[in-house]
Every structure is written in structure tokens, then in C-alpha cells.
Design an enzyme around this catalytic site. Structure first.
Site, PDB file in Angstrom:
ATOM      1  N   HIS A 175       0.872  -1.181   0.000  1.00 43.19           N
ATOM      2  CA  HIS A 175       0.000   0.000   0.000  1.00 43.19           C
ATOM      3  C   HIS A 175       0.913   1.237   0.000  1.00 43.19           C
ATOM      4  CE1 HIS A 175      -2.733   3.008   1.855  1.00 43.19           C
ATOM      5  NE2 HIS A 175      -3.720   2.247   1.457  1.00 43.19           N
ATOM      6  N   GLN A 194      -4.850  -4.723   7.030  1.00 41.44           N
ATOM      7  CA  GLN A 194      -5.948  -5.605   6.591  1.00 41.44           C
ATOM      8  C   GLN A 194      -6.010  -6.895   7.392  1.00 41.44           C
ATOM      9  OE1 GLN A 194      -8.264  -4.853   4.501  1.00 41.44           O
ATOM     10  NE2 GLN A 194      -7.409  -3.028   3.555  1.00 41.44           N
TER      11      GLN A 194
HETATM   12  N1  7TS Z   1      -1.963  -0.697   4.582  1.00 44.82           N
HETATM   13  C1  7TS Z   1      -2.884  -1.426   3.936  1.00 44.82           C
HETATM   14  C2  7TS Z   1      -2.564  -2.811   3.501  1.00 44.82           C
HETATM   15  C3  7TS Z   1      -4.148  -0.866   3.705  1.00 44.82           C
HETATM   16  O1  7TS Z   1      -5.068  -1.602   3.084  1.00 44.82           O
HETATM   17  C4  7TS Z   1      -4.422   0.442   4.137  1.00 44.82           C
HETATM   18  C5  7TS Z   1      -5.740   1.107   3.825  1.00 44.82           C
HETATM   19  C6  7TS Z   1      -3.426   1.137   4.827  1.00 44.82           C
HETATM   20  C7  7TS Z   1      -2.210   0.541   5.020  1.00 44.82           C
HETATM   21  C8  7TS Z   1      -3.647   2.504   5.367  1.00 44.82           C
HETATM   22  O2  7TS Z   1      -4.550   2.464   6.415  1.00 44.82           O
HETATM   23  P1  7TS Z   1      -5.066   3.826   7.081  1.00 44.82           P
HETATM   24  O3  7TS Z   1      -6.150   3.391   7.987  1.00 44.82           O
HETATM   25  O4  7TS Z   1      -3.902   4.414   7.804  1.00 44.82           O
HETATM   26  O5  7TS Z   1      -5.532   4.683   5.951  1.00 44.82           O
HETATM   27  N2  7TS Z   1      -6.389   0.573   2.689  1.00 44.82           N
HETATM   28  C9  7TS Z   1      -7.477   1.061   2.067  1.00 44.82           C
HETATM   29  C10 7TS Z   1      -8.135   0.390   1.032  1.00 44.82           C
HETATM   30  O6  7TS Z   1      -7.796  -0.696   0.576  1.00 44.82           O
HETATM   31  N3  7TS Z   1      -9.177   1.121   0.616  1.00 44.82           N
HETATM   32  O7  7TS Z   1      -9.224   2.231   1.375  1.00 44.82           O
HETATM   33  C11 7TS Z   1      -8.173   2.204   2.272  1.00 44.82           C
END
Ligand code: 7TS
Length: 413
Positions: free
Chosen positions: A130, A210
Site C-alpha cells: 500500500h 488488513q
Molecule cells: N496498509 C494497507 C494494507 C491498507 O489496506 C491500508 C488502507 C493502509 C495501510 C492505510 O490504512 P489507514 O487506515 O492508515 O488509511 N487501505 C485502504 C483500502 O484498501 N481502501 O481504502 C483504504
């Protein structure tokens, strides 16, 4: 047995009852929420915990001498213990509350990274990360003159383990790896990755944003150095997450931000920092969010992560089988070990158009690059459509998804 006749250990009807948001219509159709990788819906106990805090206990934590502050602090620290237990961390000193997975990775890059990574050093990540596990390391590399190395994935969306191993060397100071890919659903062999990384002296950060709603994680058994996640993907509130790190690492790391709560003693000459984990929690935290996070962990554990995972695996298998029978549909991400995510493209229909047409049928999916543009580049697609499953989803909802897809294909035929 659930409403759609699937034999499961979970009582899906009972689970659905505690998610008030699911019981609504969108454009006159029952809501089918299949965008759980973006964020999960919240069960009533989480909503109640937020409400209870604001209705009964709202006060700042760690500083009040009055009853409300004591209650708020007890609930806040109680949530930390729930997170410690969930991850089997050795101590609550190892659980730092952050805004989410993104901030937790930025904390590690800014604090541990700038202290421990220098010119000529390497940070090894995978092609399926990501953006939040790419960009902070790129920024760090620019600041300190280190090099970002990328381990490739194969066309099933699996880490090419041999190449990963070849890219590890004494120059590797950190491995950043997603535990469960949001774009592909791939579950990485994190135990093997950690063992190989440690063999060359590298630390390992696992991006568990996730993972924790779908997998049991034991940070001590894994021997992982850093583990990050976000509550909102685990049935908890947005804007709150954690950094787990081994205590010795946190002890040696400089603070990430300065301010209230992270200090023991301040004079203009010198500031003495607070003990762990408070050294990394500057300012008034997201108290309600932390308490809601604790309630989400309770709900997850009471429901049973294994039972949820088994249910989602059945849904994924069912959806995958249906997808294989749709002409022109290509599944993006076919790893042998995967969970919750069905990412796909359909010939002749842009994923964004698919998303819009499905929305009109009440079906919420995500269409886009899923903040994993390099994954899209690997597969040569601008975007994918992504359905992602959670504890409350049913086979009937998957049928609704495929009926809507069929409609979209007819419109574009
Ligand atoms: N890492 C992974 C694997 C993710 O899926 C996400 C968010 C993040 C990090 C970041 O998380 P946050 O809560 O700090 O934003 N993924 C997604 C998605 O798949 N669709 O919207 C956000």
C-alpha cells in the site's frame, strides 16, 4: 445454518442484527456492503462505547484528579491491554496509539528510521505494498541517502520469495511487508520473511492494516519488530490505530512528536521524556477512538476471529467460483494463500463505471488503484473493481453482486 443456507459456525443473522447500518436501502435496493477492505461497518457495542464515553465519562486522560478523568483513563488504558492481548505483545508499553496504520509507519520511519538508517543502507519492501508502506520509506531514503529496494510479485500476486531472499543483504536495515494485501488479498508468509530478514540483521515492519480482522497474530511467536494496524478495518472507529514495537526498540527511539503527555519534566534547558508508551503519544489523544477500538477488539474476539475467517473463506471461494464463470472477467490476485479480497476487471467496462452501476443496485464495492498503484502497474491495468468480505456478508449478497455485474455487462454490450 444462516439465512442463505450455508453451513457456518457463525450465526450470521445474529451478527447482522448488531450492525445497524446494514439495514437500509440505497436507491431503493437493500444495501450490500462489500467495501470492507476500505473500512468495515461498526457493531452496536462499538457505537455504544463511543456514546457511553461522551455521555458519561468525557474527560481528558492521565491528568485529571476527578472521577470522570479517572474513568476515561481506566477505559483508555483498558483498551491498550485489549490490544496487547490481541497481539500477544509482552507488555502494554509496546502498544502505542496512533491515528492509524499510516501514522504508525510514518512514526517508525521518522523516529527509528532516521536514527538507524543512513547513506548506503537499504530498505526492502514488496511490489504489493500500500502507498503508506512505500512513500514514508521513499521520504526517509531521500532524507538519509538510503536506497529503496523492491521485491517483485508473480502474476498470481504472490511475493517471489527467492528473489526477495536474493535482495536481502547486510545493507538491508529494514523489511517493510504487507501482511494481507488490500489490492490482491494475498497473505504473505510473514514467519519466513521475518526469519530471513533477521538472519541478515534487518528489522521487520509488518503492515497489518488488513490482517487483524481476518487472521490471528502473535507478535512474540512471529518475533516481528514492528506491527501496525488501523481500528476502522477491524470494526472499530476511524482515526485510531496502533504501532506495536518491541520494547527495546521503542526505548532507544527518539520521540516522534513533542508536546503534552509525552514528557516527565520540562525546563527550557532540557526535557525529560515520559516512560513508554507515553513518550510516543504527544497531546490529547483520540480518547473516544481508543475506547471504541477496545470495544471492537472485544467484539472481534467474542465473535471469534477463526470463525469469521472460515466464514469469509467460504464467501471468497463461492464468489471466486462465480467470477470464473463470468465471460470477460479477470481476477487480479490469485495467490494460493489469500483472504477476503476479490479484485477483478471486466473487458469493456471501466472499473469506475462498474462501481457506479453497482452502486445503483445497492452494491457497494471499491473501484480504483486501492492506494497500490505499483500493483496496478504490475498487472497493466489502470484500476480494478474490488469486493471484500467481512463477518456480516452472505452468499445472497454475493448473488446480488453478480446479478449487478451481469446488468453492467449487458449495459456495455
Ligand atoms: N496498509 C494497507 C494494507 C491498507 O489496506 C491500508 C488502507 C493502509 C495501510 C492505510 O490504512 P489507514 O487506515 O492508515 O488509511 N487501505 C485502504 C483500502 O484498501 N481502501 O481504502 C483504504
Amino acid at each position: 445454518m444462516s439465512v442463505d443456507g450455508t453451513d457456518m459456525n457463525l450465526n450470521i443473522d445474529a451478527i447482522r442484527k448488531v450492525f445497524p447500518i446494514l439495514h437500509q436501502q440505497v436507491y431503493g435496493k437493500p444495501l450490500v456492503y462489500l467495501d470492507n477492505a476500505a473500512t468495515t461497518q461498526k457493531p452496536q457495542p462499538v457505537i455504544d462505547a463511543l456514546r457511553h464515553y461522551y455521555e458519561r465519562n468525557n474527560a481528558n486522560v492521565h491528568r485529571g484528579v476527578h472521577a470522570l478523568s479517572e474513568r476515561a483513563t481506566a477505559d483508555y488504558e483498558g483498551a491498550r491491554e485489549k490490544l496487547r492481548a490481541l497481539l500477544n505483545a509482552a507488555s502494554t508499553r509496546e502498544i502505542v496509539f496512533t491515528r492509524g496504520a499510516t501514522e504508525a509507519i510514518n512514526l517508525v520511519a521518522a523516529s527509528w528510521g532516521r536514527t538507524n538508517i543512513g547513506a548506503g543502507d537499504e530498505i526492502l519492501i514488496s511490489e504489493m505494498e500500500h502507498h503508506s508502506d512505500i512513500v514514508p520509506w521513499q521520504m526517509l531514503c531521500e532524507q538519509v541517502g538510503a536506497k529503496l529496494i523492491v521485491a517483485p510479485i508473480n502474476d498470481a500476486g504472490e511475493l517471489m520469495f527467492d528473489t526477495f531472499e536474493e535482495k536481502l543483504s547486510e545493507r538491508t536495515k529494514l523489511v517493510g511487508m504487507v501482511h494481507l494485501s488490500n489490492a490482491l488479498g494475498t497473505i504473505n508468509p510473514v514467519d519466513k520473511i521475518i526469519a530471513k530478514a533477521h538472519a541478515v540483521g534487518a528489522k521487520v515492519l509488518l503492515d497489518g492494516a488488513q490482517a487483524l480482522a481476518h487472521l490471528n497474530v502473535d507478535v512474540q511467536a512471529l518475533d516481528c519488530d514492528f506491527y501496525v494496524t488501523s481500528a476502522h478495518k477491524m470494526y472499530g472507529p476511524t482515526g485510531i490505530g496502533i504501532l506495536y514495537a518491541k520494547e527495546a526498540l521503542l526505548e532507544a527511539m527518539p520521540p516522534y512528536q513533542g508536546g503534552g503527555d509525552m514528557i516527565a519534566m520540562v525546563t527550557f534547558e532540557k526535557t525529560q521524556y515520559n516512560a513508554l508508551p507515553y513518550k510516543f503519544e504527544a497531546g490529547t489523544p483520540n480518547i473516544a477512538g481508543v475506547i471504541g477500538f477496545g470495544a471492537a477488539v472485544d467484539w472481534l474476539c467474542d465473535t471469534g476471529i477463526d470463525a469469521i475467517a472460515a466464514h469469509e473463506q467460504r464467501l471468497l471461494a463461492y464468489a471466486t467460483e462465480k467470477a470464473l464463470n463470468v465471460e470477460g472477467l479477470t481476477i487480479i490476485g490469485t495467490a494460493a494463500d489469500k483472504a477476503t479480497v476479490l479484485s477483478f476487471t471486466i473487458d469493456g467496462v471501466h472499473p469506475h463505471d462498474l462501481g457506479t452501476i453497482l452502486d445503483r443496485e445497492g452494491v457497494a464495492i471499491r473501484a480504483g488503484h486501492h492506494c497500490a498503484m505499483p500493483v496496478m502497474q504490475h498487472f497493466g491495468v489502470p484500476a480494478t473493481a474490488r469486493a471484500s468480505f467481512a463477518a456480516y456478508n452472505t452468499q445472497a449478497e454475493i448473488n446480488a453482486l453478480f446479478a449487478a455485474l451481469n446488468k453492467a455487462q449487458e449495459m456495455f454490450a
